[in-house]
Design a protein around this motif. Structure first.
Motif, PDB file in Angstrom:
ATOM      1  N   THR A 154     -11.063  44.885 -18.119  1.00 31.91           N
ATOM      2  CA  THR A 154     -11.844  44.943 -20.116  1.00 31.91           C
ATOM      3  C   THR A 154     -11.905  43.377 -19.455  1.00 31.91           C
ATOM      4  O   THR A 154     -13.861  42.162 -20.041  1.00 31.91           O
ATOM      5  CB  THR A 154     -11.462  45.307 -20.978  1.00 31.91           C
ATOM      6  N   GLY A 155     -11.325  42.180 -19.180  1.00 31.18           N
ATOM      7  CA  GLY A 155     -11.366  40.668 -19.169  1.00 31.18           C
ATOM      8  C   GLY A 155     -12.588  40.351 -18.602  1.00 31.18           C
ATOM      9  O   GLY A 155     -13.374  39.732 -17.848  1.00 31.18           O
ATOM     10  N   ALA A 156     -12.813  41.610 -17.969  1.00 36.78           N
ATOM     11  CA  ALA A 156     -13.326  40.999 -16.355  1.00 36.78           C
ATOM     12  C   ALA A 156     -14.819  41.195 -16.396  1.00 36.78           C
ATOM     13  O   ALA A 156     -16.263  40.509 -16.540  1.00 36.78           O
ATOM     14  CB  ALA A 156     -13.126  41.567 -14.876  1.00 36.78           C
ATOM     15  N   ARG A 157     -15.125  42.873 -17.222  1.00 38.08           N
ATOM     16  CA  ARG A 157     -16.773  43.173 -17.622  1.00 38.08           C
ATOM     17  C   ARG A 157     -17.263  42.236 -18.631  1.00 38.08           C
ATOM     18  O   ARG A 157     -18.094  41.696 -19.370  1.00 38.08           O
ATOM     19  CB  ARG A 157     -16.266  43.918 -18.330  1.00 38.08           C
ATOM     20  N   LEU A 158     -16.551  41.480 -19.977  1.00 44.41           N
ATOM     21  CA  LEU A 158     -16.001  40.360 -20.677  1.00 44.41           C
ATOM     22  C   LEU A 158     -17.074  39.654 -19.999  1.00 44.41           C
ATOM     23  O   LEU A 158     -18.107  38.913 -20.688  1.00 44.41           O
ATOM     24  CB  LEU A 158     -15.306  40.179 -22.211  1.00 44.41           C
ATOM     25  N   GLY A 159     -16.215  38.881 -19.342  1.00 44.47           N
ATOM     26  CA  GLY A 159     -16.574  37.407 -18.466  1.00 44.47           C
ATOM     27  C   GLY A 159     -18.044  38.225 -18.058  1.00 44.47           C
ATOM     28  O   GLY A 159     -18.986  36.845 -17.504  1.00 44.47           O
ATOM     29  N   GLY A 160     -18.766  38.815 -17.580  1.00 45.44           N
ATOM     30  CA  GLY A 160     -19.808  39.571 -16.691  1.00 45.44           C
ATOM     31  C   GLY A 160     -20.959  39.461 -17.502  1.00 45.44           C
ATOM     32  O   GLY A 160     -21.704  39.188 -17.898  1.00 45.44           O
ATOM     33  N   ARG A 161     -20.110  39.692 -19.073  1.00 44.24           N
ATOM     34  CA  ARG A 161     -21.298  40.175 -20.151  1.00 44.24           C
ATOM     35  C   ARG A 161     -21.507  38.787 -20.672  1.00 44.24           C
ATOM     36  O   ARG A 161     -22.968  38.659 -21.307  1.00 44.24           O
ATOM     37  CB  ARG A 161     -20.754  40.942 -20.663  1.00 44.24           C
ATOM     38  N   SER A 162     -20.989  38.487 -21.112  1.00 47.76           N
ATOM     39  CA  SER A 162     -21.168  37.241 -21.969  1.00 47.76           C
ATOM     40  C   SER A 162     -20.681  35.850 -21.920  1.00 47.76           C
ATOM     41  O   SER A 162     -20.344  34.770 -22.469  1.00 47.76           O
ATOM     42  CB  SER A 162     -20.445  37.208 -23.521  1.00 47.76           C
ATOM     43  N   GLY A 163     -20.295  35.432 -20.665  1.00 45.82           N
ATOM     44  CA  GLY A 163     -20.317  34.398 -19.636  1.00 45.82           C
ATOM     45  C   GLY A 163     -18.473  33.588 -19.033  1.00 45.82           C
ATOM     46  O   GLY A 163     -17.439  34.137 -20.359  1.00 45.82           O
ATOM     47  N   TYR A 164     -18.677  34.134 -18.111  1.00 46.50           N
ATOM     48  CA  TYR A 164     -16.949  32.983 -17.868  1.00 46.50           C
ATOM     49  C   TYR A 164     -16.458  32.142 -19.108  1.00 46.50           C
ATOM     50  O   TYR A 164     -15.301  32.560 -18.617  1.00 46.50           O
ATOM     51  CB  TYR A 164     -17.074  32.885 -16.012  1.00 46.50           C
ATOM     52  N   ARG A 165     -16.725  31.013 -19.146  1.00 47.29           N
ATOM     53  CA  ARG A 165     -16.337  30.208 -19.865  1.00 47.29           C
ATOM     54  C   ARG A 165     -16.070  30.619 -21.100  1.00 47.29           C
ATOM     55  O   ARG A 165     -15.140  30.301 -21.611  1.00 47.29           O
ATOM     56  CB  ARG A 165     -17.591  28.779 -19.809  1.00 47.29           C
ATOM     57  N   ARG A 166     -16.893  30.955 -21.698  1.00 43.35           N
ATOM     58  CA  ARG A 166     -16.682  31.732 -23.266  1.00 43.35           C
ATOM     59  C   ARG A 166     -14.919  32.599 -22.842  1.00 43.35           C
ATOM     60  O   ARG A 166     -14.064  32.182 -23.796  1.00 43.35           O
ATOM     61  CB  ARG A 166     -17.308  32.492 -23.262  1.00 43.35           C
ATOM     62  N   VAL A 220     -11.557  33.425 -12.620  1.00 49.54           N
ATOM     63  CA  VAL A 220     -10.928  32.279 -12.170  1.00 49.54           C
ATOM     64  C   VAL A 220     -10.966  33.437 -10.637  1.00 49.54           C
ATOM     65  O   VAL A 220     -12.127  32.535  -9.998  1.00 49.54           O
ATOM     66  CB  VAL A 220      -9.694  32.742 -11.910  1.00 49.54           C
ATOM     67  N   LEU A 221     -11.086  34.465 -10.456  1.00 47.86           N
ATOM     68  CA  LEU A 221     -11.769  35.291  -9.110  1.00 47.86           C
ATOM     69  C   LEU A 221     -13.038  35.548  -9.336  1.00 47.86           C
ATOM     70  O   LEU A 221     -13.691  35.346  -8.422  1.00 47.86           O
ATOM     71  CB  LEU A 221     -11.531  36.630  -8.958  1.00 47.86           C
ATOM     72  N   SER A 222     -14.008  35.669 -10.524  1.00 43.77           N
ATOM     73  CA  SER A 222     -15.502  35.644 -10.412  1.00 43.77           C
ATOM     74  C   SER A 222     -15.894  34.642 -10.472  1.00 43.77           C
ATOM     75  O   SER A 222     -16.878  34.081  -9.313  1.00 43.77           O
ATOM     76  CB  SER A 222     -15.683  36.136 -12.202  1.00 43.77           C
ATOM     77  N   ILE A 261     -14.719  32.528  -8.650  1.00 45.06           N
ATOM     78  CA  ILE A 261     -14.325  31.993  -6.415  1.00 45.06           C
ATOM     79  C   ILE A 261     -15.774  32.498  -6.483  1.00 45.06           C
ATOM     80  O   ILE A 261     -16.479  32.343  -5.084  1.00 45.06           O
ATOM     81  CB  ILE A 261     -12.546  32.329  -6.861  1.00 45.06           C
ATOM     82  N   GLN A 262     -15.728  33.626  -6.397  1.00 47.88           N
ATOM     83  CA  GLN A 262     -16.615  35.164  -5.751  1.00 47.88           C
ATOM     84  C   GLN A 262     -18.425  34.388  -6.333  1.00 47.88           C
ATOM     85  O   GLN A 262     -19.121  34.837  -5.026  1.00 47.88           O
ATOM     86  CB  GLN A 262     -16.177  36.683  -6.423  1.00 47.88           C
ATOM     87  N   VAL A 263     -18.350  34.445  -7.119  1.00 41.66           N
ATOM     88  CA  VAL A 263     -19.805  34.206  -7.360  1.00 41.66           C
ATOM     89  C   VAL A 263     -20.420  32.751  -6.992  1.00 41.66           C
ATOM     90  O   VAL A 263     -21.528  32.506  -6.021  1.00 41.66           O
ATOM     91  CB  VAL A 263     -19.886  34.738  -8.503  1.00 41.66           C
ATOM     92  N   GLY A 264     -19.569  31.873  -7.249  1.00 41.33           N
ATOM     93  CA  GLY A 264     -19.877  30.191  -7.699  1.00 41.33           C
ATOM     94  C   GLY A 264     -19.758  29.951  -5.869  1.00 41.33           C
ATOM     95  O   GLY A 264     -20.376  28.613  -5.778  1.00 41.33           O
ATOM     96  N   VAL A 265     -18.593  30.062  -5.442  1.00 46.19           N
ATOM     97  CA  VAL A 265     -18.178  30.121  -3.434  1.00 46.19           C
ATOM     98  C   VAL A 265     -19.434  30.081  -2.990  1.00 46.19           C
ATOM     99  O   VAL A 265     -19.268  31.444  -2.588  1.00 46.19           O
ATOM    100  CB  VAL A 265     -16.498  29.487  -3.235  1.00 46.19           C
ATOM    101  N   PRO A 266     -20.194  28.840  -1.888  1.00 45.12           N
ATOM    102  CA  PRO A 266     -20.619  29.969  -0.847  1.00 45.12           C
ATOM    103  C   PRO A 266     -19.733  30.854   0.219  1.00 45.12           C
ATOM    104  O   PRO A 266     -18.689  30.703   0.269  1.00 45.12           O
ATOM    105  CB  PRO A 266     -20.797  28.352  -0.366  1.00 45.12           C
TER     106      PRO A 266
END
Length: 438
Positions: free
Chosen positions: A64-76, A119-121, A123-128
């Motif tokens: 759920t935490g991962a879904r919330l991050g993807g839905r409305s923002g990792y920073r938030r 954190v993992l998201s 890294i996965q999305v932002g790191v080449p």
């Protein structure tokens, strides 16, 4: 533009410090467990819930935490989870009894579940792709350092007994760090790019939470197999709900990613070994061998050092051998545990063989865990990164919960430490078998 290109080291340092705190609070309680039990007159079941309650909430809410991050923002959600975690740490530090401490540990785990998947998201999305293996190696090293650092810091704080506060500083230490990270995160984390189309799937969340509770809590409380069977049936219902959900917690296409399910099973097994190992050995060293909390914590230094060394260097091995490394390393863990069972069978510390066995176990766990994370995420599309991160993080934390519950119950119910180590070794072998399918 990638995360590393926009804000490289400071940003990774910030989010990995949050990860460090979340893992620290799994292990820091292990070494303080005997002191907490004596001070609060906690039963064995209450003690296991104080240790495992954090990871129960953590595991249930990670997806759920991962879904919330993807839905409305990792920073938030990183900052929201960090805020909950910090407040809960304060409440744990002033808890008047075992029941309230269990409740606040559940709240603390919920905060971590909102924070850690981001954190993992990120890294996965932002790191080449070229730098992702190194980033995940650092991530794994941070987990190791936090795990054993928690043992050492917990032992030190309990031994110092600051102002007569006994075990309470093991939680209160999070408060100033959490406040500092909140301030730095508000200033430095990149702006969110929400994806409003990603729903929450509330029925799936409730069903998965109920299934997890029915399996884990009775296991901790030794209340029989009926509830665990019920939990398995509820989980089957969760699978049916997922097939019909408009926005499933675990999308079907994610489960079809080659090797991801097998990697999740292997991660579950490795972390079950890890959780059960730390819990049972912390109790054995202090209660049976009468070590001080500080000495018990320092005993795990060779394990931490070996884990960190392998975590930061395994990527030097050619990529075509990474899957074989996972299997081989899991077998090494099993051999180390069997050797440790022999060391403890003499009734003492068995130095220096104890330290050698711990180093072997730490190296094996790093050789299994670090490549597992990289191999599992390598074939995942960036759009599915939050869900994949949540799934793997849930398996990671759920493995720890089951490890503490199952092997902690085995040890506390009269099983010798040697028997517990042999059972842990069998679980490591099962992880090696699962890893062959990655």
């Amino acid at each position: 533009m990638s995360l590393v290109e926009t804000r490289p080291r400071p940003l990774l340092g910030l989010i990995l410090t949050g990860q460090f705190m979340a893992i620290l609070d799994v292990s820091i309680v292990n070494v303080a467990a005997p002191t907490i039990q004596a001070d609060l007159a906690a039963s064995g079941a209450e003690l296991q819930l104080i240790v495992a309650g954090y990871t129960i909430a953590y595991a249930m809410l990670l997806i759920t935490g991962a879904r919330l991050g993807g839905r409305s923002g990792y920073r938030r959600w990183f900052l929201a989870g960090l805020a909950v975690f910090t407040v809960a740490s304060l409440l744990c530090g002033i808890a008047p009894g075992a029941a309230t401490l269990i409740a606040f540990r559940l709240l603390q785990g919920a905060g971590a579940a909102l924070m850690v998947p981001q954190v993992l998201s990120l890294i996965q999305v932002g790191v080449p792709q070229t730098g992702r293996a190194r980033a995940l190696g650092i991530y794994a090293a941070v987990i190791s350092l936090a795990a054993v650092g928690g043992q050492i810091l917990g032992g030190l704080l309990v031994t110092l007994d600051l102002f007569g506060t006994s075990w309470r500083p093991i939680f209160l230490v999070n408060v100033p760090i959490g406040l500092a990270l909140l301030w730095l995160g508000a200033r430095n984390l990149p702006a969110d790019e929400p994806q409003p189309g990603r729903g929450l799937d509330l029925p799936g969340l409730l069903t998965l939470s109920l299934a997890t509770s029915l399996v884990v809590v009775p296991l901790v409380l030794e209340r029989g197999w009926v509830f665990m069977i019920a939990g398995a049936l509820v989980f089957a219902g969760f699978v049916v709900i997922q097939r019909r959900a408009a926005h499933p917690l675990i999308p079907g296409r994610l489960l079809r990613v080659p090797g991801l399910v097998a990697a999740g099973v292997a991660i579950f097994g490795v972390m079950a070994v890890y959780g059960g190992f730390l819990f049972s050995n912390a109790l054995h060293l202090q209660n049976d061998l009468h070590d001080s909390p500080l000495r018990a914590g320092l005993t795990f230094v060779p394990m931490a050092g070996a884990f960190a060394l392998v975590s930061l260097n395994w990527k030097r091995i050619p990529a075509r051998l990474h899957r074989r490394l996972i299997v081989s390393a899991s077998v090494v863990v099993a051999l180390g545990l069997v050797a440790l069972a022999g060391v403890f069978s003499g009734g003492g510390h068995g130095l220096p063989y104890l330290l050698i066995a711990l180093a072997v176990i730490g190296a094996g766990m790093a050789g299994a865990f670090s490549p597992l994370m990289t191999v599992a995420l390598a074939r995942v599309a960036p759009a599915d990164a939050p869900d994949a991160s949540g799934l793997l993080a849930m398996m990671l934390q759920l493995g720890q919960v089951v490890g503490v519950a199952a092997f902690g119950t085995l040890f506390l119910s009269g099983g010798s430490i040697s028997i517990t180590m042999v059972c842990l070794a069998a679980t490591a072998v099962a992880s090696a078998v699962a890893a062959r399918w990655i």
